[in-house]
Design a protein around this motif. Structure first.
Motif, PDB file in Angstrom:
ATOM      1  N   GLN A  28       0.833  -1.212   0.000  1.00  0.00           N
ATOM      2  CA  GLN A  28       0.000   0.000   0.000  1.00  0.00           C
ATOM      3  C   GLN A  28       0.862   1.254   0.000  1.00  0.00           C
ATOM      4  N   ARG A  29       1.948   1.227   0.736  1.00  0.00           N
ATOM      5  CA  ARG A  29       2.861   2.384   0.736  1.00  0.00           C
ATOM      6  C   ARG A  29       3.491   2.571  -0.636  1.00  0.00           C
ATOM      7  N   ARG A  30       3.864   1.468  -1.267  1.00  0.00           N
ATOM      8  CA  ARG A  30       4.462   1.554  -2.602  1.00  0.00           C
ATOM      9  C   ARG A  30       3.490   2.141  -3.618  1.00  0.00           C
ATOM     10  N   ARG A  31       2.194   2.010  -3.347  1.00  0.00           N
ATOM     11  CA  ARG A  31       1.179   2.571  -4.251  1.00  0.00           C
ATOM     12  C   ARG A  31       0.845   4.021  -3.919  1.00  0.00           C
ATOM     13  N   GLY A  32       1.576   4.589  -2.967  1.00  0.00           N
ATOM     14  CA  GLY A  32       1.424   6.003  -2.698  1.00  0.00           C
ATOM     15  C   GLY A  32       0.541   6.362  -1.534  1.00  0.00           C
ATOM     16  N   HIS A  33       0.037   5.371  -0.798  1.00  0.00           N
ATOM     17  CA  HIS A  33      -0.802   5.668   0.356  1.00  0.00           C
ATOM     18  C   HIS A  33       0.079   5.937   1.579  1.00  0.00           C
ATOM     19  N   ASP A  34      -0.465   6.677   2.526  1.00  0.00           N
ATOM     20  CA  ASP A  34       0.219   6.909   3.802  1.00  0.00           C
ATOM     21  C   ASP A  34      -0.177   5.770   4.741  1.00  0.00           C
ATOM     22  N   VAL A  35       0.817   5.025   5.203  1.00  0.00           N
ATOM     23  CA  VAL A  35       0.535   3.795   5.945  1.00  0.00           C
ATOM     24  C   VAL A  35       1.316   3.767   7.254  1.00  0.00           C
ATOM     25  N   TRP A  36       0.622   3.370   8.308  1.00  0.00           N
ATOM     26  CA  TRP A  36       1.221   3.183   9.621  1.00  0.00           C
ATOM     27  C   TRP A  36       0.902   1.769  10.105  1.00  0.00           C
ATOM     28  N   VAL A  37       1.770   1.225  10.949  1.00  0.00           N
ATOM     29  CA  VAL A  37       1.511  -0.033  11.643  1.00  0.00           C
ATOM     30  C   VAL A  37       1.615   0.234  13.133  1.00  0.00           C
ATOM     31  N   VAL A  38       0.642  -0.251  13.886  1.00  0.00           N
ATOM     32  CA  VAL A  38       0.638  -0.124  15.345  1.00  0.00           C
ATOM     33  C   VAL A  38       0.689  -1.534  15.923  1.00  0.00           C
ATOM     34  N   SER A  39       1.757  -1.832  16.666  1.00  0.00           N
ATOM     35  CA  SER A  39       1.919  -3.176  17.220  1.00  0.00           C
ATOM     36  C   SER A  39       2.990  -3.145  18.304  1.00  0.00           C
ATOM     37  N   ALA A  40       3.267  -4.314  18.859  1.00  0.00           N
ATOM     38  CA  ALA A  40       4.337  -4.432  19.851  1.00  0.00           C
ATOM     39  C   ALA A  40       5.703  -4.577  19.196  1.00  0.00           C
ATOM     40  N   GLY A  41       5.756  -4.522  17.870  1.00  0.00           N
ATOM     41  CA  GLY A  41       7.033  -4.590  17.171  1.00  0.00           C
ATOM     42  C   GLY A  41       7.455  -6.011  16.840  1.00  0.00           C
ATOM     43  N   THR A 153     -14.769 -11.691   1.656  1.00  0.00           N
ATOM     44  CA  THR A 153     -13.646 -12.624   1.566  1.00  0.00           C
ATOM     45  C   THR A 153     -12.555 -12.031   0.688  1.00  0.00           C
ATOM     46  N   VAL A 154     -11.334 -12.043   1.203  1.00  0.00           N
ATOM     47  CA  VAL A 154     -10.157 -11.682   0.406  1.00  0.00           C
ATOM     48  C   VAL A 154      -9.124 -12.774   0.637  1.00  0.00           C
ATOM     49  N   LEU A 155      -8.888 -13.583  -0.382  1.00  0.00           N
ATOM     50  CA  LEU A 155      -7.900 -14.655  -0.240  1.00  0.00           C
ATOM     51  C   LEU A 155      -6.507 -14.065  -0.059  1.00  0.00           C
ATOM     52  N   ASN A 156      -5.746 -14.674   0.829  1.00  0.00           N
ATOM     53  CA  ASN A 156      -4.361 -14.246   0.993  1.00  0.00           C
ATOM     54  C   ASN A 156      -3.592 -14.453  -0.303  1.00  0.00           C
ATOM     55  N   GLY A 157      -2.623 -13.584  -0.524  1.00  0.00           N
ATOM     56  CA  GLY A 157      -1.722 -13.729  -1.673  1.00  0.00           C
ATOM     57  C   GLY A 157      -0.288 -13.615  -1.197  1.00  0.00           C
ATOM     58  N   THR A 158       0.587 -14.421  -1.749  1.00  0.00           N
ATOM     59  CA  THR A 158       1.997 -14.399  -1.319  1.00  0.00           C
ATOM     60  C   THR A 158       2.973 -14.110  -2.455  1.00  0.00           C
ATOM     61  N   VAL A 159       2.552 -14.304  -3.690  1.00  0.00           N
ATOM     62  CA  VAL A 159       3.470 -14.107  -4.817  1.00  0.00           C
ATOM     63  C   VAL A 159       3.859 -12.632  -4.892  1.00  0.00           C
ATOM     64  N   GLY A 160       5.164 -12.384  -4.933  1.00  0.00           N
ATOM     65  CA  GLY A 160       5.654 -11.013  -4.966  1.00  0.00           C
ATOM     66  C   GLY A 160       5.803 -10.391  -3.597  1.00  0.00           C
ATOM     67  N   SER A 161       5.836 -11.200  -2.540  1.00  0.00           N
ATOM     68  CA  SER A 161       5.953 -10.669  -1.188  1.00  0.00           C
ATOM     69  C   SER A 161       7.276  -9.937  -0.981  1.00  0.00           C
ATOM     70  N   THR A 333      -2.254 -16.338  -9.614  1.00  0.00           N
ATOM     71  CA  THR A 333      -3.316 -15.344  -9.436  1.00  0.00           C
ATOM     72  C   THR A 333      -3.386 -14.830  -8.001  1.00  0.00           C
ATOM     73  N   LEU A 334      -2.698 -15.483  -7.069  1.00  0.00           N
ATOM     74  CA  LEU A 334      -2.775 -15.124  -5.651  1.00  0.00           C
ATOM     75  C   LEU A 334      -1.541 -14.317  -5.264  1.00  0.00           C
ATOM     76  N   THR A 335      -1.489 -13.101  -5.768  1.00  0.00           N
ATOM     77  CA  THR A 335      -0.341 -12.234  -5.562  1.00  0.00           C
ATOM     78  C   THR A 335      -0.604 -11.230  -4.438  1.00  0.00           C
ATOM     79  N   VAL A 336       0.473 -10.689  -3.898  1.00  0.00           N
ATOM     80  CA  VAL A 336       0.332  -9.610  -2.924  1.00  0.00           C
ATOM     81  C   VAL A 336      -0.344  -8.406  -3.579  1.00  0.00           C
ATOM     82  N   ALA A 337      -0.018  -8.165  -4.851  1.00  0.00           N
ATOM     83  CA  ALA A 337      -0.610  -7.030  -5.561  1.00  0.00           C
ATOM     84  C   ALA A 337      -2.120  -7.180  -5.704  1.00  0.00           C
ATOM     85  N   SER A 338      -2.589  -8.381  -6.076  1.00  0.00           N
ATOM     86  CA  SER A 338      -4.042  -8.573  -6.240  1.00  0.00           C
ATOM     87  C   SER A 338      -4.754  -8.509  -4.898  1.00  0.00           C
TER      88      SER A 338
END
Length: 353
Positions: A28-41, A153-161, A333-338
């Motif tokens: 999402q950041r690579r597509r130009g969006h402003d992205v944050w992650v909130v977690s314990a790291g 439903t959004v199937l996970n995608g891993t190709v291009g991770s 067809t199950l890419t990170v991009a899709s």
């Protein structure tokens, strides 16, 4: 668009929840969006930083009232500073706290259910949209009482991770011929005992076969059983490897004998690597394997059926090759991009409503 991903942690330990969240945030950041992650790291902080994804530290793992109140105040303060259009929660506590933190803000709360079988997962119905990582997960959430109009439903995608850098030849692990590989925690849920029982049957026809478990040993029972066997030196408990794909090129068959499995990212990674796959016919696994067209499905908990399918593939190289080719076509067809595109479409539909 301003997007905040909220989850327990971003540990680089083979955790599917962290893997998907990190893939989404980076893409999402690579597509130009402003992205944050909130977690314990965790171990993916460097990857997030390298891709200009900001991280805020909040510990959602403690369940004491004081700790939960502190986590809520921290999350609310972060959301006040960012003023996002979308808050995307990936685990239960962040969903609940995110619900209260977004009620007085114009932010859509999206909750992805990665593990439907977890206790308390019904609380994720508080989100404006509940996303299952497979149709099986989505239907399970509907059965738990989530209104169908909320469920997508959004199937996970891993190709291009972005998590998986290209491997050099020196990185690859040599395995003996007729090596059977599984990746994931050695646990009862993952069917580690079933695979070991099936392997004993496989040895009757393929006495030189080897079995590799790549993942944390969370359950000692299978290792104890293996040590008692005459073929103990043909079973290898490798432990966690941050790059388990190093084992894929030299393996003959990939197996996932899970008793429960929402989808199984590792299945997609095995297909991408060109491995023939045998896996349990349970939960989201059939969707990951195109309902048996991209891999062989076996009866859940049936070590005999599992052994028969493994032996069938070890016996015929042509069958292994054709199944691997079908798997590669499916997973393409199950890419990170899709996956990212589908989530962005979902975000936009909620922001517009």
């Amino acid at each position: 668009m301003k997007i905040v991903h909220v989850l327990n942690g971003v540990a680089h330990t083979g955790n599917g929840i962290a893997n998907v969240a990190v893939d989404l945030a980076v893409e999402q950041r690579r597509r130009g969006h402003d992205v944050w992650v909130v977690s314990a790291g965790g171990g993916f902080l460097e990857l997030l930083d390298n891709n200009s994804v900001a991280h805020h530290h909040v510990d959602f793992t403690s369940r004491t009232p004081r700790a939960l109140a502190r986590a809520y105040r921290q999350l609310a303060r972060i959301l006040d500073e960012i003023n996002p259009e979308v808050v995307h929660a990936h685990t239960i506590t962040p969903t609940v706290l995110g619900y209260f933190a977004t009620r007085r803000r114009r932010a859509a709360l999206i909750a992805t259910v990665h593990n439907e079988y977890q206790r308390g997962v019904s609380m994720m119905r508080l989100a404006d949209v509940v996303v299952g990582v497979s149709n099986a997960v989505s239907e399970a959430m509907v059965r738990r009482g989530v209104p169908r109009r909320k469920v997508h439903t959004v199937l996970n995608g891993t190709v291009g991770s972005p998590r998986r850098p290209p491997l050099a030849r020196d990185d690859l692990v040599d395995l003996p011929p007729q090596s059977i590989l599984t990746v994931g925690a050695v646990s009862h849920r993952k069917g580690a005992d079933l695979l070991l029982a099936a392997f004993e049957h496989v040895l009757q026809d393929f006495p030189k076969a080897h079995l590799y478990y790549v993942g944390n040993v969370d359950w000692q029972h299978p290792a104890d059983v293996a040590r008692s066997k005459s073929w103990a030196d043909q079973v290898h408990f490798v432990g966690f490897d941050a790059q388990p794909q190093r084992y894929f090129p030299a393996a003959s068959v990939f197996v996932l004998a899970s008793r429960r499995e929402p989808l199984g990212l590792v299945l997609l990674e095995a297909l991408e690597a060109g491995l023939p796959v045998v896996a349990s016919d349970v939960d989201g696994i059939p969707e990951a394997l195109d309902f048996g067209r991209a891999g062989l499905l076996v009866k859940v908990g049936d070590a005999n059926d599992l052994a028969a399918k493994i032996k069938a593939l070890l016996r015929l190289e042509g069958d292994r090759k054709s199944l691997a080719e079908a798997g590669a076509r499916h997973v393409a067809t199950l890419t990170v991009a899709s996956m990212t595109g589908l989530y962005l479409d979902l975000y936009k539909s909620q922001s517009a409503s």
